[in-house]
Design an enzyme around this catalytic site. Structure first.
Site, PDB file in Angstrom:
ATOM      1  N   GLY A 175       0.778  -0.934  -0.082  1.00 16.97           N
ATOM      2  CA  GLY A 175      -0.118  -0.050   0.013  1.00 16.97           C
ATOM      3  C   GLY A 175       0.995   1.346  -0.068  1.00 16.97           C
ATOM      4  O   GLY A 175       0.224   2.359  -0.067  1.00 16.97           O
ATOM      5  N   SER A 202       3.267 -12.149  -4.335  1.00 11.37           N
ATOM      6  CA  SER A 202       2.220 -11.984  -5.230  1.00 11.37           C
ATOM      7  C   SER A 202       2.716 -10.815  -6.344  1.00 11.37           C
ATOM      8  O   SER A 202       3.558 -10.114  -5.849  1.00 11.37           O
ATOM      9  CB  SER A 202       0.747 -11.645  -4.774  1.00 11.37           C
ATOM     10  OG  SER A 202       0.838 -10.355  -4.312  1.00 11.37           O
ATOM     11  N   ARG A 203       2.306 -10.757  -7.485  1.00 14.26           N
ATOM     12  CA  ARG A 203       2.463  -9.778  -8.066  1.00 14.26           C
ATOM     13  C   ARG A 203       1.370  -8.592  -7.642  1.00 14.26           C
ATOM     14  O   ARG A 203       0.707  -8.717  -6.788  1.00 14.26           O
ATOM     15  CB  ARG A 203       2.095  -9.900  -9.691  1.00 14.26           C
ATOM     16  CG  ARG A 203       3.016 -11.018 -10.406  1.00 14.26           C
ATOM     17  CD  ARG A 203       2.818 -11.133 -11.793  1.00 14.26           C
ATOM     18  NE  ARG A 203       3.763 -12.353 -12.194  1.00 14.26           N
ATOM     19  CZ  ARG A 203       4.963 -12.478 -12.679  1.00 14.26           C
ATOM     20  NH1 ARG A 203       5.750 -10.983 -12.455  1.00 14.26           N
ATOM     21  NH2 ARG A 203       5.441 -13.239 -13.018  1.00 14.26           N
ATOM     22  N   ILE A 205      -1.076  -5.801  -6.908  1.00 12.47           N
ATOM     23  CA  ILE A 205      -2.571  -5.879  -7.003  1.00 12.47           C
ATOM     24  C   ILE A 205      -3.109  -4.324  -7.156  1.00 12.47           C
ATOM     25  O   ILE A 205      -3.916  -4.241  -8.221  1.00 12.47           O
ATOM     26  CB  ILE A 205      -3.210  -6.448  -5.550  1.00 12.47           C
ATOM     27  CG1 ILE A 205      -2.832  -7.887  -5.269  1.00 12.47           C
ATOM     28  CG2 ILE A 205      -4.707  -6.259  -5.744  1.00 12.47           C
ATOM     29  CD1 ILE A 205      -3.237  -8.319  -4.245  1.00 12.47           C
ATOM     30  N   THR A 206      -2.790  -3.289  -6.384  1.00  9.85           N
ATOM     31  CA  THR A 206      -3.386  -2.079  -6.517  1.00  9.85           C
ATOM     32  C   THR A 206      -1.902  -1.370  -6.566  1.00  9.85           C
ATOM     33  O   THR A 206      -2.400   0.040  -6.791  1.00  9.85           O
ATOM     34  CB  THR A 206      -4.269  -1.569  -5.497  1.00  9.85           C
ATOM     35  OG1 THR A 206      -3.598  -1.744  -4.325  1.00  9.85           O
ATOM     36  CG2 THR A 206      -5.477  -2.449  -5.602  1.00  9.85           C
ATOM     37  N   SER A 207      -0.927  -1.704  -6.550  1.00  4.08           N
ATOM     38  CA  SER A 207       0.456  -0.930  -6.791  1.00  4.08           C
ATOM     39  C   SER A 207       1.100  -0.897  -7.800  1.00  4.08           C
ATOM     40  O   SER A 207       0.756  -1.741  -8.820  1.00  4.08           O
ATOM     41  CB  SER A 207       1.149  -1.311  -5.503  1.00  4.08           C
ATOM     42  OG  SER A 207       1.503  -2.353  -5.708  1.00  4.08           O
ATOM     43  N   ASP A 264      -9.085  -4.431  -2.025  1.00  2.00           N
ATOM     44  CA  ASP A 264      -8.139  -5.388  -1.178  1.00  2.00           C
ATOM     45  C   ASP A 264      -8.825  -5.261   0.010  1.00  2.00           C
ATOM     46  O   ASP A 264      -8.523  -4.861   1.150  1.00  2.00           O
ATOM     47  CB  ASP A 264      -6.922  -4.723  -1.261  1.00  2.00           C
ATOM     48  CG  ASP A 264      -5.880  -5.693  -0.748  1.00  2.00           C
ATOM     49  OD1 ASP A 264      -6.442  -6.843  -0.572  1.00  2.00           O
ATOM     50  OD2 ASP A 264      -4.740  -5.435  -0.471  1.00  2.00           O
ATOM     51  N   SER A 272      -5.502 -14.046   2.549  1.00  2.00           N
ATOM     52  CA  SER A 272      -4.451 -14.341   1.376  1.00  2.00           C
ATOM     53  C   SER A 272      -3.066 -14.589   2.169  1.00  2.00           C
ATOM     54  O   SER A 272      -2.263 -15.406   1.517  1.00  2.00           O
ATOM     55  CB  SER A 272      -4.678 -13.061   0.633  1.00  2.00           C
ATOM     56  OG  SER A 272      -3.617 -13.071  -0.411  1.00  2.00           O
ATOM     57  N   LYS A 296      -2.448   1.996   3.009  1.00  2.00           N
ATOM     58  CA  LYS A 296      -3.603   1.086   3.034  1.00  2.00           C
ATOM     59  C   LYS A 296      -4.326   1.387   4.610  1.00  2.00           C
ATOM     60  O   LYS A 296      -5.478   1.702   4.593  1.00  2.00           O
ATOM     61  CB  LYS A 296      -3.347  -0.459   3.067  1.00  2.00           C
ATOM     62  CG  LYS A 296      -3.126  -0.747   1.599  1.00  2.00           C
ATOM     63  CD  LYS A 296      -2.947  -2.142   1.863  1.00  2.00           C
ATOM     64  CE  LYS A 296      -2.771  -3.002   0.144  1.00  2.00           C
ATOM     65  NZ  LYS A 296      -2.669  -4.129   0.246  1.00  2.00           N
TER      66      LYS A 296
END
Length: 509
Positions: A175, A202-203, A205-207, A264, A272, A296
């Protein structure tokens, strides 16, 4: 699961399509005969193999009696061009009532939660139903019990790695722009101390960048389970993408929908993270929650609430955990975007110095992980981690990790290509930087093309508290696309993400 009585055999045609789910294209007349329409889910069988697939109908792509399967579906069924498959429509899944209950806020039992997750993993639900499950959490929070049911179901519907020694990990909820590179320093510090830290990420998501996106600039991250186990055994540290490992596979499906909706949900985020860690057999875990304006989590009180949720869930699941609330009021380090962040992390490891926000955070988190091992006394982890970093042991370990993952361990920061199209914003006056807008920086970096264009992103020449002269550079934008850069520059001018103030605010009258 209730199945319809109709079924039919078809010849197979294979088409090269990848939609991240099983797909079958049927002639419109065949679909009408079976009673299915576009977006319906059907069961496709071939001998002992079966797969649920989403239907697309066409009058011209396939002839009657022939179905076109995506390469993913054909692979799942072990069929080749010209083979025969059976296609059978299905009724509403047995978990549909549970999904409706979740959408209305009714508490689910463990079996109901597992049935939903199982049907998500099996491909029975389409994007609309999965989105409904995720969005329901924004309006009806899961109970603590439901959350533990969700975590367990996500683990049980996938694979699990087993290691011969205690597994450690550190995970940031993200975030904050620039945060993805922290792990590229923390992981080699921990691994250099002798602890096992096979980190999967993970790759984004929102960033503008996830840890996997950034590490991929330097080495392979799409490792197999066997490769991860072998590398971890050899060099103690791994920085891999979890997307192809079948570890908590429901999470990868959820993340794909979350990314497209730019959501998210907090509890889904907890599920997750913990499900992936359990699938990796993690026993000791440090969670990083950045706190600050534009992160976030913007308030310490909310961060403490989230930390409590992690701690309680970890307790239920048998994981020893420490949660660190870290400063997230401005970007971490001076770069945002995969290639730029990989450059900055590598430079810091080589030169054993760099932006304080990056170095101090990476060392702090590594120290907390080492304290969980019991080998380092409480309160002394940061000192031990800093010694490993400053001595160069962390860089040597990172080179080992890069080489083990198929990269070039001798790569230098200047070897990493960055966007060829650039724009630099300069300070309009002499003064001090008083604010940097995290959200605006992320939006601008994504407008440049990050994370999909790994060379795209932004570099900050000044952070909050820095003094600048008129004409000094404040931020540089990078992109491999002139049109994307133009869009990002317009956004930069509209959002004004960096505020410089002098002593004089205004004169009156």
């Amino acid at each position: 699961m209730g199945f319809e009585s109709k079924s039919k055999l078809f010849n197979v045609k294979i088409i090269d399509l990848d939609l991240h789910r099983n797909l079958i294209i049927m002639n419109s007349d065949d679909a009408e005969e079976l009673g299915v329409v576009t977006n319906n889910i059907v069961l496709v069988t071939a001998g002992d193999y079966s797969a649920y697939a989403m239907v697309i109908t066409s009058k011209t792509v396939t002839q009657p009696g022939v179905v076109a399967l995506s390469t993913q579906t054909a692979s799942a069924l072990r069929v080749s061009e010209g083979d025969m498959v059976g296609v059978k429509p299905i009724g509403l899944p047995t978990s549909f009532n549970a999904l409706k209950k979740r959408m209305s806020g009714v508490k689910l039992s463990e079996s109901e939660m597992k049935s939903i997750i199982q049907d998500v993993v099996n491909g029975i639900y389409g994007e609309a139903e999965i989105a409904a499950f995720l969005i329901s959490q924004l309006y009806h929070e899961l109970s603590e019990e439901e959350l533990s049911y969700l975590v367990k179901a996500m683990v049980e519907t996938g694979s699990k790695l087993v290691f011969e020694e205690t597994v450690y990990d550190v995970h940031s909820i993200g975030g904050v722009p620039g945060n993805s590179k922290v792990a590229l320093i923390t992981v080699p510090i921990v691994a250099a101390s002798g602890l096992l830290i096979p980190k999967t990420s993970s790759r984004a998501i929102t960033s503008p960048a996830g840890t996997a996106d950034t590490m991929e600039v330097l080495a392979r991250v799409d490792l197999t389970i066997d490769e991860i186990v072998e590398i971890a055994r050899k060099v103690k540290g791994v920085l891999a993408w979890g997307g192809k490992l079948n570890l908590a596979p429901a999470d990868d499906i959820f993340v794909n929908i979350e990314r497209r909706l730019s959501i998210d949900p907090e509890q889904q985020m907890v599920a997750s993270i913990l499900s992936k860690k359990l699938a990796m057999s993690v026993e000791r875990l440090v969670i990083d929650i950045p706190v600050g304006r534009g992160a976030k989590v913007e308030k310490v009180s909310l961060a403490e609430k989230l930390a409590g949720l992690f701690i309680r869930q970890a307790g239920l699941l048998g994981v020893t955990i420490r949660v660190a609330l870290t400063y997230g009021g401005q970007p971490i380090g001076t770069s945002v975007g995969p290639a730029l962040e990989a450059r900055e992390a590598l430079e810091a490891l080589i030169e054993r110095k760099g932006s304080r926000s990056l170095i101090d955070k990476a060392i702090l988190l590594a120290g907390l992980v080492m304290e969980l091992s019991g080998r380092v006394q409480p309160g002394q982890g940061e000192e031990v981690a800093r010694e490993i970093f400053v001595s160069g042991k962390a860089y040597e370990k990172f080179k080992q990790i890069i080489e083990a993952q198929g990269g070039n361990p001798e790569t230098k920061p200047s070897d990493i290509p960055i966007g060829s199209h650039t724009y630099t914003l300069t300070s309009p006056l002499e003064g001090a930087v008083t604010h940097i807008d995290n959200t605006a920086i992320s939006l601008i970096a994504k407008a440049c093309g990050a994370p999909y264009d790994k060379r795209a992103g932004v570099k900050l020449h000044a952070k909050v508290g820095y003094r600048v002269n008129k004409g000094d550079p404040l931020i540089t934008l990078y992109s491999d696309s002139a049109s994307r850069l133009e869009t990002a520059v317009r956004l930069l001018r509209d959002l004004q993400p960096i505020i410089v103030e002098g002593m004089l605010l205004r004169t009156l009258p």
